[in-house]
Each structure stands twice: as C-alpha cells, then as structure tokens.
Scaffold this motif. Sequence first.
Motif, mmCIF file in Angstrom:
data_model
loop_
_atom_site.group_PDB
_atom_site.id
_atom_site.type_symbol
_atom_site.label_atom_id
_atom_site.label_comp_id
_atom_site.label_asym_id
_atom_site.label_seq_id
_atom_site.Cartn_x
_atom_site.Cartn_y
_atom_site.Cartn_z
ATOM 1 N N ARG A 2 70.353 8.647 18.631
ATOM 2 C CA ARG A 2 70.244 10.129 18.334
ATOM 3 C C ARG A 2 69.872 10.459 17.024
ATOM 4 O O ARG A 2 69.558 9.304 16.161
ATOM 5 N N SER A 3 69.516 11.602 16.754
ATOM 6 C CA SER A 3 68.651 12.084 15.579
ATOM 7 C C SER A 3 69.498 12.809 14.422
ATOM 8 O O SER A 3 70.514 12.996 14.816
ATOM 9 N N GLY A 55 73.387 6.298 16.611
ATOM 10 C CA GLY A 55 72.331 6.098 16.055
ATOM 11 C C GLY A 55 72.295 5.220 14.879
ATOM 12 O O GLY A 55 73.363 4.255 14.887
#
Length: 472
Positions: A39-40, A203
């Motif tokens: 994910r970011s 992430g």
Amino acid sequence: MDALTPLTYKTLLSKVTETTGRPMHDPATGDLIGHAPVRSISDVDNAVRRARAAQPGWAARSDDERVQTLLHAADAVEASTEALAELLCREQGKPLNGPNARFEVGACAAWLRATAGTPLPGGTVFEDDEIHAELHYRPVGVVGAIGPWNWPMMITTWQVAPSLRMGNTVVVKPSEYTPLSVLALGEVLNSALPDDVLTVVPGEGDLGAHLTTHPDVDKLMFTGSTGTGKAIARDSASTLKRLTLELGGNDAGIVLPDVDPSKIAEGLFWGAFINTGQTCAALKRLYVHTDVYDQVCAALVEFARQMPMGPGLDEQNVLGPLQNKAQYDIVAGLVDAAIASGAKVLLGGDPANDGGGLFYPTTLVADIDNDNPLVAQEQFGPALPIVRYSDLDEAVAMANGLDVGLGASVWSADPAAARSVAARLEAGTVWINSHGGVHPMIPFGGIKGSGYGLEFGSEGLKSVSVPQVING
C-alpha cells in the motif's frame, strides 16, 4: 463472513494475497507463498481518516458491548486456528507444534479474552467533606500499531486488544517480512468488529514512518529495534504522540552455584531458543558459576540434541529456520567471529544449508569472553553464549553492563537468594528459574535502551488511554 465460520488455509490465503505485489517466500523451503499487497502513503491517510471517523461511535458503545465484541473476536480466531497457524508457519517459519504457530494463534485468543476480562482502571482517588475526586481513563483516539516479524500475530493482538477495549480505533502497519500473517489475523478479527475500527495497511517502512508523524494518530505502539524506536521518539515529538516502545533486548541469565543442572536445562533451553531464538525477551547470554559451569553446559547440550529442527509443517519439528536472510547472516557472522576468537562450540555452529531453507543449527558456545560480539550484541537467533563467572558481583556487573533492560533471569534452588540477586538486575522483568514467560495480567515492558511503557493488565489499558480527573 460469519465470524464463527472456520476458514481453510486456501480461503484465508486468497483473502490476503494479490496477483502482484511483494513476493513472500517460505523461509524453510524457499517456496513462493503468494504476493502481499503493498500500500501507499495515501492508503495510510485513508485508513487513518476512516479510523478517525469511526472512533467516536466505537467509544460511545458501552464497555460491556466492547467486551462482548472482543470475546466474539476471540471465538473467530479459535474457529480458524488451523488456517491461521498454517499461514504463520509458512510465512514466519515457526513450526506448527511446540511453543510456535499453534501456540501463537492460541495466545491471540487468550489475550483477547484476558483483555476483555481485565477490570477497568480508575475510580475515586480522594474524598473528604468538600471534595470528591475521580480518576477516569478515556480513549486516546486513533492508535497506530507497528509490529515485528518474529511474533507477528501475537504482538499485533497485544497492541490491538487493549486499544479496542478502551474505545480507540487502530491502524496496523505490519513488518514487511510477515504482512500476510497480520493481514490474515485482521481479516478474522474484522469478521467480529464494526467497519473501520481496525485496518491493516501493509507496505514498506515509509508507511510506518508516516504513521509516526501523522497528526491524526494520537498514540503509537511499536515493537522492534532500539534504533527505530529512537527514530520514532524523535519524529513523533512534533505531534506529542503518546508512545509505547518495546525495543531490543539482550537478556542475561545468571545461574547460581546451588542449582541442579539437570533440573534447569529444559527451562534454560526454551528461555533461549523459543521461536528459534527470535524473541526480544529470549535468554541471549548466560552467566554460569564456575562450580557448576561444566555440568550446566553438558546438561544443555544433552537436552538441545533432542530438539528437532526442520520445516514447520512437519509435525515433529519444534525449531524452524531464521525468518529472513539478513537475520541468518547476523547469527552466522557472530558465531563465526566467536569461533575465530577461540571460543568453544559445544553444539552446532556449522550450518549445512543443503535443504534450501534458512536453517541455522542450535548452537551453544562456551569459554567465551564477556566482550565478545556474540555476547555484547543481540544475536536474535539460535546461538547461546555461556560465560563463566566466579564472583557474583562480577556476574551482576556483566549482566547490567549493556544499555538494554528488557528481561533477565536468576536460576537457583534458593528462592530468597534468587530474589536478592533479581533486585540488583537492571531489567523490566526478572524471572526466577524461567525466562521469557509472559502473562496477560502481569505488566511487561523494558527500561534503558529497551524502551518504555507497559503492556498487559490494567497497566496496559492505561497505556492506551488518557487520564481525566473529575474533581467536585
């Protein structure tokens, strides 16, 4: 899904993997498990935003409602124990049996139940003819939880359960090494929780750093290295986040001369080698009085030889691989340096590495100096240095000589003598005739470079709350 519907391994895996992302490999075989989502920063922002919006409604529920929800979550974990344990075994490497994968999943359910059953802290603190003062503990808001790869499900539960009990919402950033295990736990827990109360955002490390500085994260809980803990303390200062930091340790054990070596060998072994030595509060350096040194070494070797190591899906094994190559290299390098310095290897120290996995053999190293890197640095793996001492004051000084203080232990046939020595050791917890055991009602935390803040029991509930005094 229904919280009490048991999930199969394949079904659970399909819920937490994607067709692309970070490839996750079994450290015992090298086989590909699947691809973890990456994910970011914007995903973190979205998770925090949703957690912030959900928090007032969750906090508005009665304590009994939140308790019942945690108990329902524990039921959900128990219903899918085998699927969770298999995924944990494949990703983290720990075997199904022994104090490993099934044990860890069971601990998740046990901690959820114990946290639900812990009496709330607070109450009347002062009262006279004019004043009635009460101390209450209110939700802190949104909790950011950053966890490690060694006990990924259990430590995440340690962070999540008290936070939810006290009316907080939680955003979890798992280790890059074990994201699938934490995603799977989150999937199961969320079958019993309202939307957006708990979110797992996998992430890279920048996501954890973003949680550290995020203005809408009110509390941060971190388990990991001392270096990262220092960075979190520094970077979170601008938002005055409350912190719980459970950082690295290099736990010492002191064996007094009155012991029966055969009676303590099993406890010493599991104190050092639980989770193949990959535990913050494992026994990592052992100081043994010269009168019993050779006998303790021999008893440890005899017991350690009987503990099978291998792929965790094989039901007979109780020791597994190192979780990642970086950790393998640290352990191998420290043992090689100890051998080069003249230390004596009693067992292990010569990895075969012919099976494709990250297996390092159970290693016992004797006749080693206290300043040897294998003693002075946290090895975090299956290699135990055993240091000889003749003077108790010297042993205490060596045990206290490092800037860590998570745990320690004293081993003696005389409980009073052991407690006297324990009081001199600089550690958050000192065990007598055992090492590393934790209990959901007994506070746990480190001192010195091992961090600050307490977890478990009523102290753990306080740590994810803000105190409020009502005076009138």
